[in-house]
Write a protein that holds these residues in place. Sequence first.
Motif, PDB file in Angstrom:
ATOM      1  N   PHE A 169     -20.303 -97.386 -23.122  1.00  0.00           N
ATOM      2  CA  PHE A 169     -21.570 -96.683 -22.971  1.00  0.00           C
ATOM      3  C   PHE A 169     -21.293 -95.224 -22.603  1.00  0.00           C
ATOM      4  CE2 PHE A 169     -24.990 -95.639 -19.874  1.00  0.00           C
ATOM      5  CZ  PHE A 169     -25.904 -95.312 -20.840  1.00  0.00           C
ATOM      6  N   LEU A 170     -21.836 -94.334 -23.404  1.00  0.00           N
ATOM      7  CA  LEU A 170     -21.545 -92.917 -23.230  1.00  0.00           C
ATOM      8  C   LEU A 170     -22.815 -92.093 -23.453  1.00  0.00           C
ATOM      9  CD1 LEU A 170     -18.814 -91.419 -22.816  1.00  0.00           C
ATOM     10  CD2 LEU A 170     -18.788 -91.039 -25.258  1.00  0.00           C
ATOM     11  N   GLU A 171     -23.029 -91.124 -22.587  1.00  0.00           N
ATOM     12  CA  GLU A 171     -24.163 -90.211 -22.773  1.00  0.00           C
ATOM     13  C   GLU A 171     -23.626 -88.895 -23.317  1.00  0.00           C
ATOM     14  OE1 GLU A 171     -27.266 -90.080 -19.481  1.00  0.00           O
ATOM     15  OE2 GLU A 171     -25.602 -91.158 -18.567  1.00  0.00           O
ATOM     16  N   VAL A 172     -24.345 -88.324 -24.255  1.00  0.00           N
ATOM     17  CA  VAL A 172     -23.915 -87.055 -24.852  1.00  0.00           C
ATOM     18  C   VAL A 172     -25.059 -86.054 -24.753  1.00  0.00           C
ATOM     19  CG1 VAL A 172     -23.092 -85.917 -26.944  1.00  0.00           C
ATOM     20  CG2 VAL A 172     -22.460 -88.270 -26.497  1.00  0.00           C
ATOM     21  N   ARG A 173     -24.752 -84.861 -24.289  1.00  0.00           N
ATOM     22  CA  ARG A 173     -25.764 -83.804 -24.232  1.00  0.00           C
ATOM     23  C   ARG A 173     -25.184 -82.532 -24.841  1.00  0.00           C
ATOM     24  NH1 ARG A 173     -30.304 -82.938 -21.365  1.00  0.00           N
ATOM     25  NH2 ARG A 173     -29.931 -84.681 -19.970  1.00  0.00           N
ATOM     26  N   ASP A 174     -25.891 -82.011 -25.808  1.00  0.00           N
ATOM     27  CA  ASP A 174     -25.493 -80.743 -26.403  1.00  0.00           C
ATOM     28  C   ASP A 174     -26.283 -79.651 -25.676  1.00  0.00           C
ATOM     29  OD1 ASP A 174     -24.246 -79.020 -28.075  1.00  0.00           O
ATOM     30  OD2 ASP A 174     -25.496 -79.414 -29.822  1.00  0.00           O
ATOM     31  N   SER A 175     -25.606 -78.884 -24.856  1.00  0.00           N
ATOM     32  CA  SER A 175     -26.312 -77.901 -24.009  1.00  0.00           C
ATOM     33  C   SER A 175     -26.921 -76.787 -24.845  1.00  0.00           C
ATOM     34  CB  SER A 175     -25.350 -77.289 -23.001  1.00  0.00           C
ATOM     35  OG  SER A 175     -24.727 -78.302 -22.274  1.00  0.00           O
ATOM     36  N   LEU A 176     -28.136 -76.431 -24.495  1.00  0.00           N
ATOM     37  CA  LEU A 176     -28.843 -75.371 -25.213  1.00  0.00           C
ATOM     38  C   LEU A 176     -29.245 -74.272 -24.233  1.00  0.00           C
ATOM     39  CD1 LEU A 176     -31.342 -77.408 -27.418  1.00  0.00           C
ATOM     40  CD2 LEU A 176     -29.290 -76.248 -28.167  1.00  0.00           C
ATOM     41  N   PRO A 177     -29.245 -73.022 -24.680  1.00  0.00           N
ATOM     42  CA  PRO A 177     -29.744 -71.965 -23.798  1.00  0.00           C
ATOM     43  C   PRO A 177     -31.241 -72.173 -23.526  1.00  0.00           C
ATOM     44  CG  PRO A 177     -28.707 -71.047 -25.759  1.00  0.00           C
ATOM     45  CD  PRO A 177     -28.821 -72.501 -25.983  1.00  0.00           C
ATOM     46  N   THR A 178     -31.685 -71.740 -22.375  1.00  0.00           N
ATOM     47  CA  THR A 178     -33.089 -71.982 -21.998  1.00  0.00           C
ATOM     48  C   THR A 178     -34.061 -71.241 -22.915  1.00  0.00           C
ATOM     49  OG1 THR A 178     -32.797 -70.226 -20.383  1.00  0.00           O
ATOM     50  CG2 THR A 178     -32.697 -72.475 -19.555  1.00  0.00           C
ATOM     51  N   GLN A 179     -33.577 -70.187 -23.584  1.00  0.00           N
ATOM     52  CA  GLN A 179     -34.490 -69.411 -24.450  1.00  0.00           C
ATOM     53  C   GLN A 179     -34.834 -70.159 -25.736  1.00  0.00           C
ATOM     54  OE1 GLN A 179     -31.648 -68.285 -23.156  1.00  0.00           O
ATOM     55  NE2 GLN A 179     -31.875 -66.226 -22.348  1.00  0.00           N
TER      56      GLN A 179
ATOM     57  N   MET B  10     -24.647 -71.992 -28.276  1.00  0.00           N
ATOM     58  CA  MET B  10     -25.057 -73.402 -28.226  1.00  0.00           C
ATOM     59  C   MET B  10     -23.842 -74.226 -27.829  1.00  0.00           C
ATOM     60  SD  MET B  10     -27.379 -73.462 -31.611  1.00  0.00           S
ATOM     61  CE  MET B  10     -28.364 -74.862 -31.180  1.00  0.00           C
ATOM     62  N   GLY B  11     -23.995 -75.020 -26.824  1.00  0.00           N
ATOM     63  CA  GLY B  11     -22.872 -75.779 -26.280  1.00  0.00           C
ATOM     64  C   GLY B  11     -22.670 -75.389 -24.829  1.00  0.00           C
ATOM     65  N   PRO B  12     -21.754 -75.946 -24.106  1.00  0.00           N
ATOM     66  CA  PRO B  12     -20.766 -76.926 -24.535  1.00  0.00           C
ATOM     67  C   PRO B  12     -21.374 -78.325 -24.706  1.00  0.00           C
ATOM     68  CG  PRO B  12     -20.588 -76.541 -22.187  1.00  0.00           C
ATOM     69  CD  PRO B  12     -21.633 -75.600 -22.688  1.00  0.00           C
ATOM     70  N   VAL B  13     -20.581 -79.215 -25.276  1.00  0.00           N
ATOM     71  CA  VAL B  13     -21.007 -80.600 -25.420  1.00  0.00           C
ATOM     72  C   VAL B  13     -20.551 -81.364 -24.173  1.00  0.00           C
ATOM     73  CG1 VAL B  13     -20.813 -82.692 -26.812  1.00  0.00           C
ATOM     74  CG2 VAL B  13     -20.807 -80.452 -27.912  1.00  0.00           C
ATOM     75  N   THR B  14     -21.492 -82.007 -23.525  1.00  0.00           N
ATOM     76  CA  THR B  14     -21.159 -82.726 -22.296  1.00  0.00           C
ATOM     77  C   THR B  14     -21.163 -84.227 -22.555  1.00  0.00           C
ATOM     78  OG1 THR B  14     -22.285 -80.988 -21.086  1.00  0.00           O
ATOM     79  CG2 THR B  14     -21.760 -82.969 -19.856  1.00  0.00           C
TER      80      THR B  14
ATOM     81  N   LYS C  91     -37.507 -78.398 -30.903  1.00  0.00           N
ATOM     82  CA  LYS C  91     -38.717 -78.608 -31.707  1.00  0.00           C
ATOM     83  C   LYS C  91     -38.838 -80.058 -32.142  1.00  0.00           C
ATOM     84  CE  LYS C  91     -41.280 -76.263 -35.324  1.00  0.00           C
ATOM     85  NZ  LYS C  91     -41.228 -77.125 -36.510  1.00  0.00           N
ATOM     86  N   SER C  92     -37.765 -80.605 -32.627  1.00  0.00           N
ATOM     87  CA  SER C  92     -37.796 -82.023 -33.002  1.00  0.00           C
ATOM     88  C   SER C  92     -36.438 -82.641 -32.756  1.00  0.00           C
ATOM     89  CB  SER C  92     -38.183 -82.164 -34.480  1.00  0.00           C
ATOM     90  OG  SER C  92     -37.174 -81.598 -35.275  1.00  0.00           O
ATOM     91  N   GLY C  93     -36.408 -83.946 -32.677  1.00  0.00           N
ATOM     92  CA  GLY C  93     -35.160 -84.645 -32.380  1.00  0.00           C
ATOM     93  C   GLY C  93     -34.787 -84.462 -30.918  1.00  0.00           C
ATOM     94  N   SER C  94     -33.552 -84.735 -30.618  1.00  0.00           N
ATOM     95  CA  SER C  94     -33.101 -84.622 -29.226  1.00  0.00           C
ATOM     96  C   SER C  94     -31.657 -84.147 -29.186  1.00  0.00           C
ATOM     97  CB  SER C  94     -33.219 -85.983 -28.538  1.00  0.00           C
ATOM     98  OG  SER C  94     -32.694 -85.905 -27.245  1.00  0.00           O
ATOM     99  N   ASN C  95     -31.381 -83.342 -28.183  1.00  0.00           N
ATOM    100  CA  ASN C  95     -30.004 -82.869 -27.990  1.00  0.00           C
ATOM    101  C   ASN C  95     -29.266 -83.778 -27.006  1.00  0.00           C
ATOM    102  OD1 ASN C  95     -31.655 -82.029 -25.886  1.00  0.00           O
ATOM    103  ND2 ASN C  95     -30.360 -80.304 -25.393  1.00  0.00           N
TER     104      ASN C  95
ATOM    105  N   THR D  37     -20.903 -90.614 -35.380  1.00  0.00           N
ATOM    106  CA  THR D  37     -22.357 -90.592 -35.295  1.00  0.00           C
ATOM    107  C   THR D  37     -22.845 -89.153 -35.356  1.00  0.00           C
ATOM    108  OG1 THR D  37     -24.255 -91.500 -34.131  1.00  0.00           O
ATOM    109  CG2 THR D  37     -22.568 -90.466 -32.785  1.00  0.00           C
ATOM    110  N   LYS D  38     -24.087 -88.996 -35.740  1.00  0.00           N
ATOM    111  CA  LYS D  38     -24.624 -87.638 -35.874  1.00  0.00           C
ATOM    112  C   LYS D  38     -25.874 -87.495 -35.030  1.00  0.00           C
ATOM    113  CE  LYS D  38     -22.854 -86.903 -40.500  1.00  0.00           C
ATOM    114  NZ  LYS D  38     -23.174 -86.975 -41.924  1.00  0.00           N
ATOM    115  N   LEU D  39     -25.903 -86.419 -34.309  1.00  0.00           N
ATOM    116  CA  LEU D  39     -27.064 -86.108 -33.472  1.00  0.00           C
ATOM    117  C   LEU D  39     -27.788 -84.956 -34.158  1.00  0.00           C
ATOM    118  CD1 LEU D  39     -28.375 -86.530 -30.657  1.00  0.00           C
ATOM    119  CD2 LEU D  39     -26.759 -84.901 -29.755  1.00  0.00           C
TER     120      LEU D  39
END
Lengths: 266, 425
Positions: free
Chosen positions: B83-93, B129-133, B97-101, B113-115
Amino acid sequence: MVDEIEDNEEEQTAPRRVSIGGDVILIRIIALVYGMLAFISFLVLIVDLGNIGFEIVQLIGIGVLFTGVCVGIISVWFTTVDFENEKLPSPSSIMIMISVALSTAGIIMGMWGDGRFMDTGEMNWLRLIFVGIVGIFFLAFIEVSHSSKHFTSIAKYAAEHSLAEFSVRPVITNYLMMSSLKFLLITLISVAVLLSDRLLKYIVGIINPQFAESIMLNSVYSLAIMIWIFAYPLVVILLLLSGRAKAREVEVMAAEHEGEFAEMST
Amino acid sequence: MWTKKAVLMISLGVVCLLLGLIFRNILLMALSISIFVYTVVGLFSSKVKNIRPERQLSHEKIFEDGVVKVELRLLNEGGRTGFLEVRDSLPTQLQLKSGSNYTYLNLNPKGVTKLRYSVKAPIKGVFHMGPVTLRSHDTFNLYFSELKMKYESLLTVFPQTRDVKELYIRSKQPKMYPGEMRVKMPGPGAEFFSIRDYMPGDPFKDINWKAYASTGKLLVNEHERESVSDVTIVFDSRATSNYGMDSDNPNLYGARAAATLANFFLKRRDSVQLVIYSDKVTTVKKGSGQKQLYELLTGLAGTDPKGDIPLSGIVDVALPYMPRRSPIVVISSLDEDESLRKAVSTMMVLEFDVTVLSPNSVDFEIMARKKQKKKKDAMVDPIAFEVLRLEREILLQELRSYGVRIIDWKPETPLTAILLEARNT
């Protein structure tokens, strides 16, 4: 590249199917089994040690404990959330907490004022092991109840947000395997800690026989000393090891990927 | 790191221990021992797996309000991830819009897999955009270990450009190449300029036959010369240009105006150079065509409001590189710069055609306060702002007295309307 992403538009918007009821039901059954085992073993314990001569407080305690277990059962078995036309099991956190509180109160009242539950000196090692196993059953009941909620939330989130195929079944299977092994380990260590009380008493008896017969070493206080002796250095060592392992892992990952990322960015 | 569950369980263990000691209850003591052992055993196996991310963006450069589709491909290079959680960090600006990071994973060895998600970029800038956590939990969800993989992608968001039909900003010094900018002097062009006496060598097609019929003299039509010009845009990106809100401030508005003007001039085949001053001076050398527009937009996108270099410093440094008598457009909120008068007078003495487009920072600040007031109980002191307005008005009048064309830009006025005002000034 753009076309490639756009081609998958349909895939992104396709509705997700949850269907985790079948997977989580096993967890729920295991939680109930642990709850019932905890209750029954508690009854066995007090019947065995109390020699049936219960006082009214102890009877109330058994009732409170039974209520606590019932609240736990209701929480695990009957509370669900609706998600995409499916009812997913999701134990209420408040109900689990009430169940734990009632069970604890029940344990206190059920053993109220009986010297045989207060002094380790009164218990032989077999009964001490049994006490440890009752504790493990309670712990397992709390853990597995919480896990059924946790897996529901994972599956819900994955269905809502994850575009990749995600099945919760391998996660649950892995959980069941690993948790069984770990609970075996926890039982062994817990029982070892409980029994080391005897070892402590033996060692102290050689050094100072008078102190070995004191209330301090023949009551629950000796268990508190054992917790201190075992837990403190263990936690410190494990925390240090865990911290080092983590730091090393990050370095390795960074070094491994550095070259690849540089290539990709160019 | 400990999870909430671990904290709760340890608290329960402590409570059981204390109650066990108070009531001298062996079972509670045994329960607390089990809980402590359980939390210690949980420390094992919280290990982040070996995942390789690859991020693809549908566009690496977009305009404001544009949408980018992002695809984060995750390849498992190790054993089963669990079980692994993945978060693609995005700047606050950036707005999702759709989907999930963010997602959950359970990948097989060599599994992929593709996010996929899309983000909207409402304001200009260069965003990382990033880092990937990656976050993995232990079996009992008591601890998690996190790994931030420094894998970043750059997204450049250009300031928006508007379509402008015409601007009254022109050079007093035409260049030899024909263009679309009308210069107030006779020469090759399409628009009528004046009538003069016929001179030998004038083409017959230019003879004004109606005038000849009425006066009996041969007269020829002269046309207004159409030429190319060198235009300099000076953009103020000092810290003071950040008054107002993140989404509405003189810096953002100014960048949009600069982009729009650059686009207009380049379409007119003029050469445009850009000077940006903040904590340093950035210059995009003069040039023309689409490539130059791209470079100007990139320069504007990369500006952050910071520093306090005065305008006179820019004038002293950049004037030798500015073609004499050419138009200069200064885009600045004109705040906190004591050297303004000196800088403007220097440019006017050297006969530059200076236009100052000034986003009204006072109004931006009032607008921000009003919006805040809706959320909190922030007070807008009318007298203080009135004083600031007056000070600004006096400064603008003073600059106008040097012969500079000043456009006071209030935030509620659209850019195209304010540029039309430039024509009417």
